[in-house]
Scaffold this motif. Structure first.
Motif, PDB file in Angstrom:
ATOM      1  N   VAL A   1       0.800  -1.253   0.111  1.00  6.01           N
ATOM      2  CA  VAL A   1       0.088  -0.073   0.111  1.00  6.01           C
ATOM      3  C   VAL A   1       0.987   1.119   0.022  1.00  6.01           C
ATOM      4  N   ARG A   2       1.824   1.388   0.851  1.00  7.21           N
ATOM      5  CA  ARG A   2       2.737   2.398   0.772  1.00  7.21           C
ATOM      6  C   ARG A   2       3.520   2.662  -0.416  1.00  7.21           C
ATOM      7  N   ASP A   3       3.719   1.526  -1.208  1.00 12.25           N
ATOM      8  CA  ASP A   3       4.352   1.967  -2.448  1.00 12.25           C
ATOM      9  C   ASP A   3       3.735   2.017  -3.452  1.00 12.25           C
ATOM     10  N   GLY A   4       2.129   2.061  -3.345  1.00 18.66           N
ATOM     11  CA  GLY A   4       1.299   2.183  -4.358  1.00 18.66           C
ATOM     12  C   GLY A   4       1.040   1.159  -5.365  1.00 18.66           C
ATOM     13  N   THR A   5       1.264  -0.071  -4.953  1.00 19.56           N
ATOM     14  CA  THR A   5       1.079  -1.320  -5.666  1.00 19.56           C
ATOM     15  C   THR A   5      -0.288  -1.670  -5.666  1.00 19.56           C
ATOM     16  N   LEU A   6      -0.825  -1.419  -4.248  1.00 14.42           N
ATOM     17  CA  LEU A   6      -2.149  -1.928  -4.103  1.00 14.42           C
ATOM     18  C   LEU A   6      -3.155  -0.688  -3.482  1.00 14.42           C
ATOM     19  N   VAL A   7      -4.206  -0.320  -3.969  1.00 18.36           N
ATOM     20  CA  VAL A   7      -4.997   0.713  -3.119  1.00 18.36           C
ATOM     21  C   VAL A   7      -6.396  -0.216  -2.847  1.00 18.36           C
ATOM     22  N   ALA A   8      -7.106  -0.777  -3.794  1.00 20.68           N
ATOM     23  CA  ALA A   8      -8.202  -1.558  -3.225  1.00 20.68           C
ATOM     24  C   ALA A   8      -8.039  -3.048  -3.348  1.00 20.68           C
ATOM     25  N   TYR A   9      -8.516  -3.941  -2.265  1.00 22.71           N
ATOM     26  CA  TYR A   9      -8.240  -5.305  -2.372  1.00 22.71           C
ATOM     27  C   TYR A   9      -9.615  -5.973  -2.172  1.00 22.71           C
ATOM     28  N   LEU A  10     -10.008  -7.054  -2.616  1.00 20.45           N
ATOM     29  CA  LEU A  10     -10.824  -7.846  -2.186  1.00 20.45           C
ATOM     30  C   LEU A  10     -10.418  -9.400  -2.430  1.00 20.45           C
ATOM     31  N   GLY A  11     -10.352 -10.221  -1.381  1.00 24.89           N
ATOM     32  CA  GLY A  11      -9.713 -11.443  -1.296  1.00 24.89           C
ATOM     33  C   GLY A  11     -10.804 -12.435  -0.680  1.00 24.89           C
ATOM     34  N   ILE A  12     -10.896 -13.777  -1.355  1.00 18.86           N
ATOM     35  CA  ILE A  12     -11.628 -14.581  -0.420  1.00 18.86           C
ATOM     36  C   ILE A  12     -10.593 -15.835  -0.321  1.00 18.86           C
ATOM     37  N   PRO A  13     -10.644 -16.445   1.137  1.00 21.08           N
ATOM     38  CA  PRO A  13      -9.844 -17.395   1.142  1.00 21.08           C
ATOM     39  C   PRO A  13     -10.289 -18.756   0.761  1.00 21.08           C
ATOM     40  N   LEU A  14      -9.290 -19.717   0.194  1.00 20.76           N
ATOM     41  CA  LEU A  14      -9.494 -20.895  -0.228  1.00 20.76           C
ATOM     42  C   LEU A  14      -9.591 -21.901   0.918  1.00 20.76           C
ATOM     43  N   ILE A  15     -10.578 -22.534   1.336  1.00 20.68           N
ATOM     44  CA  ILE A  15     -10.403 -23.361   2.636  1.00 20.68           C
ATOM     45  C   ILE A  15     -10.878 -24.808   2.273  1.00 20.68           C
ATOM     46  N   ASP A  16     -10.157 -25.727   2.680  1.00 21.32           N
ATOM     47  CA  ASP A  16     -10.349 -27.067   2.613  1.00 21.32           C
ATOM     48  C   ASP A  16     -11.356 -27.615   3.675  1.00 21.32           C
ATOM     49  N   GLY A  17     -11.925 -28.779   3.387  1.00 18.85           N
ATOM     50  CA  GLY A  17     -12.928 -29.280   4.516  1.00 18.85           C
ATOM     51  C   GLY A  17     -12.713 -29.362   5.648  1.00 18.85           C
ATOM     52  N   ASP A  18     -11.386 -29.239   6.340  1.00 18.79           N
ATOM     53  CA  ASP A  18     -10.810 -29.152   7.647  1.00 18.79           C
ATOM     54  C   ASP A  18     -10.883 -27.829   8.105  1.00 18.79           C
ATOM     55  N   GLY A  19     -11.161 -26.782   7.246  1.00 17.93           N
ATOM     56  CA  GLY A  19     -11.252 -25.348   7.658  1.00 17.93           C
ATOM     57  C   GLY A  19      -9.735 -25.028   7.577  1.00 17.93           C
ATOM     58  N   ASN A  20      -8.740 -25.480   6.843  1.00 20.00           N
ATOM     59  CA  ASN A  20      -7.524 -25.061   6.407  1.00 20.00           C
ATOM     60  C   ASN A  20      -7.343 -23.912   5.497  1.00 20.00           C
ATOM     61  N   ALA A  21      -7.291 -22.730   5.568  1.00 15.93           N
ATOM     62  CA  ALA A  21      -7.118 -21.906   4.488  1.00 15.93           C
ATOM     63  C   ALA A  21      -5.828 -21.707   3.820  1.00 15.93           C
ATOM     64  N   ILE A  22      -5.559 -22.091   2.548  1.00 15.34           N
ATOM     65  CA  ILE A  22      -4.173 -22.335   2.046  1.00 15.34           C
ATOM     66  C   ILE A  22      -3.904 -21.183   1.158  1.00 15.34           C
ATOM     67  N   GLY A  23      -4.752 -20.219   0.625  1.00 10.85           N
ATOM     68  CA  GLY A  23      -4.444 -19.010  -0.224  1.00 10.85           C
ATOM     69  C   GLY A  23      -5.765 -18.233  -0.630  1.00 10.85           C
ATOM     70  N   THR A  24      -5.807 -17.684  -1.602  1.00  7.69           N
ATOM     71  CA  THR A  24      -6.993 -16.976  -1.756  1.00  7.69           C
ATOM     72  C   THR A  24      -7.371 -16.696  -3.435  1.00  7.69           C
ATOM     73  N   LEU A  25      -8.369 -16.459  -3.776  1.00  5.65           N
ATOM     74  CA  LEU A  25      -8.723 -15.733  -5.169  1.00  5.65           C
ATOM     75  C   LEU A  25      -8.968 -14.426  -4.703  1.00  5.65           C
ATOM     76  N   CYS A  26      -8.222 -13.365  -5.333  1.00  8.59           N
ATOM     77  CA  CYS A  26      -8.295 -12.054  -5.054  1.00  8.59           C
ATOM     78  C   CYS A  26      -8.471 -11.148  -6.301  1.00  8.59           C
ATOM     79  N   VAL A  27      -8.749  -9.947  -6.096  1.00  6.57           N
ATOM     80  CA  VAL A  27      -8.655  -9.062  -6.917  1.00  6.57           C
ATOM     81  C   VAL A  27      -8.110  -7.602  -6.337  1.00  6.57           C
ATOM     82  N   PHE A  28      -7.575  -6.833  -6.993  1.00  2.80           N
ATOM     83  CA  PHE A  28      -6.892  -5.576  -6.570  1.00  2.80           C
ATOM     84  C   PHE A  28      -6.876  -4.804  -7.538  1.00  2.80           C
ATOM     85  N   ASP A  29      -6.714  -3.210  -7.070  1.00  3.85           N
ATOM     86  CA  ASP A  29      -6.713  -2.078  -8.022  1.00  3.85           C
ATOM     87  C   ASP A  29      -5.774  -1.089  -7.504  1.00  3.85           C
TER      88      ASP A  29
END
Length: 246
Positions: free
Chosen positions: A184-212
């Protein structure tokens, strides 16, 4: 350090008293003195200009700015315990996706996410203990394997992963916590929306995200659409037993 520190401190010659007063106020709100604030603003503009023309020197520019301390990392909440949780890491490694080549199925998902939310960038990111790996990246020019990952310090996705919940930032520069994030400080990202990718045991391994690189108003419809696409990604990764697929 910056050569013209003495000339900048206290205000800018081309500014009148009102502008210099406002400049000093904004710098204080950012927790910086005027010269730090101005130098960071100039550096952010340099980065944005280089990105716009796909300049080959962008990586060198970021390295030099980092070495000069222009974007020194500010305190961010630690999510180390969640990110390094052994169960989460086992679930991540079991997918076999880290350092794997691009696959069209994931590229279709990121392209659909970018198109549906009219966002310039979309990622399927995998969050390791010390880095973030891009399984798919829409809108980013990636020419080498090294460009498919970033240090964890530059990951916004780690916070969605750690909380196992959507992360919605309409203007991270105005957020009391995330305004301190290096991306954010270097201007790479201002807006962000991320949804975690979660397995059946509740472990989040990453995201599908968009940013602007500019502010965005994310509505419930945006969150729902991205969640639906994230469910497709989790079904592909884990099968139909993942939390996001339920």
């Amino acid at each position: 350090m910056f050569g013209y520190r003495e000339r900048v401190t206290g205000g800018l010659e081309a500014f009148d008293d009102w502008l210099n007063s406002l400049l000093a106020e904004r710098a204080r709100e950012a927790g910086e003195d005027v010269d730090q604030y101005v130098v960071r603003a100039v550096a952010s503009r340099m980065i944005a200009d280089q990105r716009r023309v796909d300049s080959p020197v962008i990586d060198d520019l970021l390295t030099h700015l980092s070495n000069a301390g222009v974007f020194a990392e500010s305190a961010m909440p630690s999510v180390t315990a969640s990110i390094t949780d052994p169960s989460r890491l086992r679930a991540l490694y079991a997918t076999g996706l880290l350092d794997s080549p691009p696959e069209e199925i994931y590229d279709r998902i990121t392209r659909a996410a970018a198109d549906a939310l009219d966002a310039p960038f979309a990622l399927v990111s995998l969050v390791d203990s010390d880095r973030q790996f891009f399984k798919s990246a829409a809108g980013m020019k990636i020419t080498s394997p090294q460009e498919r990952q970033t240090p964890l310090s530059r990951s916004m996705c780690q916070y969605a992963v750690a909380n196992r919940a959507p992360l919605v930032l309409e203007d991270a520069r105005a957020d009391p916590v995330f305004k301190n994030h290096p991306a954010v400080r270097d201007g790479t990202l201002v807006a962000y929306l991320g949804i975690p990718l979660i397995d059946g045991d509740g472990n989040a391994i990453g995201t599908l995200c968009v940013f602007d690189t500019k502010p965005r108003l994310w509505g419930t419809g945006h969150v729902q659409v991205l969640s639906d696409l994230a469910a497709l990604a989790t079904e592909r990764i884990f099968g139909a037993t993942s939390d996001s697929a339920r």
